[in-house]
Design a protein around this motif. Structure first.
Motif, short mmCIF file in Angstrom:
data_model
loop_
_atom_site.label_atom_id
_atom_site.label_comp_id
_atom_site.label_asym_id
_atom_site.label_seq_id
_atom_site.Cartn_x
_atom_site.Cartn_y
_atom_site.Cartn_z
N THR A 74 42.92 51.41 16.04
CA THR A 74 42.73 50.78 16.48
C THR A 74 41.83 49.44 16.00
OG1 THR A 74 43.93 51.09 18.43
CG2 THR A 74 42.96 49.61 18.95
N ARG B 142 43.05 57.27 18.21
CA ARG B 142 43.22 56.31 18.72
C ARG B 142 42.30 54.75 17.87
NH1 ARG B 142 46.33 54.54 24.00
NH2 ARG B 142 44.73 55.92 24.33
N TRP B 143 41.16 55.24 19.08
CA TRP B 143 39.99 54.19 18.94
C TRP B 143 39.93 54.10 17.73
CZ3 TRP B 143 35.67 56.64 22.92
CH2 TRP B 143 36.09 56.51 24.20
N ASN C 117 41.77 46.13 23.77
CA ASN C 117 43.19 45.30 23.85
C ASN C 117 43.21 44.64 24.29
OD1 ASN C 117 46.46 46.18 23.42
ND2 ASN C 117 46.88 46.39 25.70
N TYR D 126 42.83 48.51 12.55
CA TYR D 126 44.15 47.83 12.83
C TYR D 126 43.81 46.46 12.96
CZ TYR D 126 48.10 45.49 14.49
OH TYR D 126 49.61 44.34 14.93
N ASN D 127 42.89 45.98 14.19
CA ASN D 127 41.80 44.63 14.30
C ASN D 127 41.16 43.98 13.74
OD1 ASN D 127 42.02 43.50 17.28
ND2 ASN D 127 42.52 46.20 17.20
N GLU E 166 42.53 41.81 21.37
CA GLU E 166 43.66 41.80 20.65
C GLU E 166 44.55 41.01 21.34
OE1 GLU E 166 46.60 45.22 18.26
OE2 GLU E 166 45.02 45.19 19.38
N TYR F 13 38.30 50.37 26.40
CA TYR F 13 39.75 50.48 25.50
C TYR F 13 40.83 49.36 25.56
CZ TYR F 13 43.55 51.49 21.94
OH TYR F 13 44.70 51.33 21.43
#
Length: 195
Positions: free
Chosen positions: A144, A140-141, A110, A147-148, A113, A106
């Motif tokens: 995320t 969360r993954w 990050n 979001y990415n 990102e 993760y």
């Protein structure tokens, strides 16, 4: 602090910081980490592995994986994405079966990102979701990754991730943000189609 059952012995208890505890530890470590990062930046690239070996040699062998992980967290906290990636990849090579391997992946996502390498972040997050489908950090993954995908302008797949998040975790901590990003993805996709 959270207690986690040991990977080999159920009687063993490993201690890990909660998200709140991790945030506090990072806040306390950031000033020192910046000084260390600045000092390491002055070292010639060829000398850096020797310095890293020396620093890890200062740690008890049974704690080296955790110390290495903390080093990755520190690089992330000071947004040294290249260092974070290098440390995380080394961690996964040295400790592939460590319980912190999923969180290390993760942190790689990050760092990608942070470097605006959104497609690479999406790939790592997909790997996490596939390899560790029962992990506590799956919500969360998933968020995320959506979001990415939004940042990569892959709005259709982003919307699918946000929808999947909302279906599985309607009361999850990121549900309000998932609803917002889902709506924005839909809006921008329809604006593009209308144009």
């Amino acid at each position: 602090i959270v207690q986690v059952q040991g990977p080999r012995d159920r009687r063993q208890r490993e201690l890990y910081p909660t998200p709140k505890g991790r945030a506090l530890a990072l806040a306390l470590a950031v000033p020192q980490s910046r000084r260390i990062a600045a000092a390491l930046a002055e070292i010639a690239p060829g000398d850096r592995p020797a310095v890293e070996r020396f620093l890890m040699g200062m740690v008890n062998p049974e704690l080296r994986a955790q110390a290495h992980y903390c080093w990755i967290l520190t690089a992330n906290a000071v947004e040294d994405w290249d260092q974070s990636l290098a440390l995380a990849q080394t961690f996964l090579e040295r400790y592939p079966d460590n319980p912190l391997a999923p969180e290390t992946l993760y942190l790689i996502a990050n760092a990608f990102e942070g470097q605006r390498r959104y497609a690479d972040a999406v790939g790592v997050l997909g790997e996490l979701l596939e390899r560790y489908p029962q992990h506590a950090l799956v919500p969360r993954w998933l968020f995320t990754r959506g979001y990415n995908r939004t940042l990569a302008e892959d709005r259709v797949d982003a919307r699918r991730d946000f929808q999947a998040y909302l279906e599985r975790y309607p009361e999850g901590p990121q549900a309000p943000d998932a609803r917002l990003w889902y709506a924005l993805s839909w809006f921008f996709e329809n604006q593009s189609a209308a144009a």
